[in-house]
Design a protein around this motif. Structure first.
Motif, PDB file in Angstrom:
ATOM      1  N   LEU A  54      27.788  16.125  79.034  1.00 61.21           N
ATOM      2  CA  LEU A  54      28.249  15.012  78.205  1.00 61.21           C
ATOM      3  C   LEU A  54      29.739  15.129  77.881  1.00 61.21           C
ATOM      4  CD1 LEU A  54      27.072  12.516  76.657  1.00 61.21           C
ATOM      5  CD2 LEU A  54      26.882  14.034  74.675  1.00 61.21           C
ATOM      6  N   THR A  56      31.580  13.521  75.770  1.00 57.44           N
ATOM      7  CA  THR A  56      31.886  13.452  74.344  1.00 57.44           C
ATOM      8  C   THR A  56      31.547  14.752  73.615  1.00 57.44           C
ATOM      9  OG1 THR A  56      29.737  12.409  73.957  1.00 57.44           O
ATOM     10  CG2 THR A  56      31.633  10.945  74.220  1.00 57.44           C
ATOM     11  N   ALA A  57      30.925  15.693  74.326  1.00 65.26           N
ATOM     12  CA  ALA A  57      30.636  17.015  73.770  1.00 65.26           C
ATOM     13  C   ALA A  57      31.346  18.112  74.561  1.00 65.26           C
ATOM     14  CB  ALA A  57      29.137  17.274  73.750  1.00 65.26           C
ATOM     15  N   GLY A  58      32.402  17.734  75.297  1.00 65.05           N
ATOM     16  CA  GLY A  58      33.196  18.716  76.019  1.00 65.05           C
ATOM     17  C   GLY A  58      32.852  18.908  77.480  1.00 65.05           C
ATOM     18  N   SER A  63      33.274  22.179  83.841  1.00 59.97           N
ATOM     19  CA  SER A  63      32.229  22.903  83.111  1.00 59.97           C
ATOM     20  C   SER A  63      31.759  24.069  83.978  1.00 59.97           C
ATOM     21  CB  SER A  63      31.080  21.956  82.771  1.00 59.97           C
ATOM     22  OG  SER A  63      31.505  20.990  81.817  1.00 59.97           O
ATOM     23  N   THR A  89      36.861  10.665  81.277  1.00 57.09           N
ATOM     24  CA  THR A  89      36.779  12.120  81.084  1.00 57.09           C
ATOM     25  C   THR A  89      38.040  12.792  81.607  1.00 57.09           C
ATOM     26  OG1 THR A  89      34.371  12.014  81.319  1.00 57.09           O
ATOM     27  CG2 THR A  89      35.403  14.170  81.577  1.00 57.09           C
ATOM     28  N   SER A 131      22.696  18.758  82.121  1.00 51.39           N
ATOM     29  CA  SER A 131      22.574  18.105  80.821  1.00 51.39           C
ATOM     30  C   SER A 131      22.725  16.586  80.977  1.00 51.39           C
ATOM     31  CB  SER A 131      23.581  18.711  79.841  1.00 51.39           C
ATOM     32  OG  SER A 131      23.286  18.342  78.515  1.00 51.39           O
ATOM     33  N   ASP A 183      18.636  24.115  73.764  1.00 46.47           N
ATOM     34  CA  ASP A 183      18.887  23.431  72.490  1.00 46.47           C
ATOM     35  C   ASP A 183      18.144  22.112  72.380  1.00 46.47           C
ATOM     36  OD1 ASP A 183      20.770  25.423  71.679  1.00 46.47           O
ATOM     37  OD2 ASP A 183      22.282  24.489  72.961  1.00 46.47           O
ATOM     38  N   TYR A 184      17.721  21.540  73.512  1.00 49.02           N
ATOM     39  CA  TYR A 184      17.192  20.174  73.495  1.00 49.02           C
ATOM     40  C   TYR A 184      15.774  20.062  74.062  1.00 49.02           C
ATOM     41  CZ  TYR A 184      22.146  19.440  72.754  1.00 49.02           C
ATOM     42  OH  TYR A 184      23.415  19.515  72.259  1.00 49.02           O
ATOM     43  N   HIS A 210      20.966  26.530  77.154  1.00 48.23           N
ATOM     44  CA  HIS A 210      21.440  25.233  77.644  1.00 48.23           C
ATOM     45  C   HIS A 210      22.748  25.346  78.433  1.00 48.23           C
ATOM     46  CE1 HIS A 210      21.391  20.837  77.614  1.00 48.23           C
ATOM     47  NE2 HIS A 210      22.683  20.877  77.367  1.00 48.23           N
TER      48      HIS A 210
END
Length: 251
Positions: A54, A56-58, A63, A89, A131, A183-184, A210
């Motif tokens: 994502l 908006t979450a870095g 990554s 991005t 993710s 985490d999800y 995650h």
């Protein structure tokens, strides 16, 4: 001539490959920035089209799992690796046009990546989503001529049950790595959510998280990707240069 002493492949390793800065062009007029890494002296046997976490979450094309896939897998597994920033991005490579589209407008970004793969004649494209990237793979992957898809830490926040069920009608292989400590979506919940998709190959990773932080988790993820996409190159070597006997057995 004496062969160089093998070194252990660790986090910062970047093995030999052809690396090219590329641009993808979407049907709605945006330019996305990316990089294509290919084997140095031979054609790739398959292609990884990577979809990052994502933004908006870095999340971005650098990554760490995706960056390490591009750094290692052209040399170790004869794979081409396409990474790119989805709309809006940024990364050191640059900023893609547009703004975050909540996983809806990014349908055009996936299409642009697949059009680039077709234009370049890159073989056997597999989507590798992480993710948020797994949502894009699940929603839009079957709109394209893909050889398969690998899902890393799928949260299943944006993917509907109907979108999951659609994969039952396709012969395209689908592999999901579910971290034990996600985490999800942890393994028990993943088993329930993916129950509508009995053909998926679900791999529950003991101790996994995650973000797959640490070299042991990185190696596990890259090994599972290669086992799905080019099993002849699995398991991956842990040193470079690859010992001659291992290179012969996997080549």
């Amino acid at each position: 001539m004496t062969e160089p002493e093998p070194i252990e492949i660790r986090a910062g390793a970047e093995l030999p490959a052809n690396r090219e800065e590329v641009q993808l062009h979407t049907a709605d007029g945006l330019t996305l920035v990316g990089e294509l890494a290919t084997p140095l002296d031979r054609p790739p046997v398959a292609t990884l089209v990577t979809l990052h976490p994502l933004p908006t979450a870095g999340g971005f094309m650098d990554s760490h799992i995706l960056r390490k896939a591009a750094a290692r897998l052209p040399a170790l597994a004869d794979l081409a690796v396409l990474r790119f920033n989805t709309r809006g991005t940024s990364s050191p490579r640059g900023t893609s046009d547009g703004s975050f589209g909540e996983g809806i407008a990014e349908r055009e970004d996936v299409a642009a990546a697949m059009a680039f793969v077709a234009q370049r004649g890159l073989p056997n494209p597999w989507l590798v989503g992480w993710s948020f990237g797994t949502e894009l793979a699940l929603k839009y992957g079957l709109e394209h001529d893909i050889a398969g898809a690998v899902l890393l830490s799928p949260p299943l926040h944006r993917t509907t049950e109907a979108e999951l069920q659609r994969w039952n009608g396709s012969p395209v292989p689908l592999v999901a790595l579910i971290p034990e400590l996600d985490d999800y979506l942890r393994p028990d919940a993943a088993a329930e959510r993916f129950a509508v998709l009995p053909r998926i190959r679900r791999i529950d990773v003991e101790g996994g998280r995650h973000l797959w932080v640490g070299e042991s988790q990185t190696r596990r993820v890259l090994d599972e990707i290669v086992a799905a996409v080019n099993p002849a190159a699995s398991p991956l070597p842990t040193t470079w240069p690859v010992p001659a006997e291992q290179a012969r057995s996997s080549g």
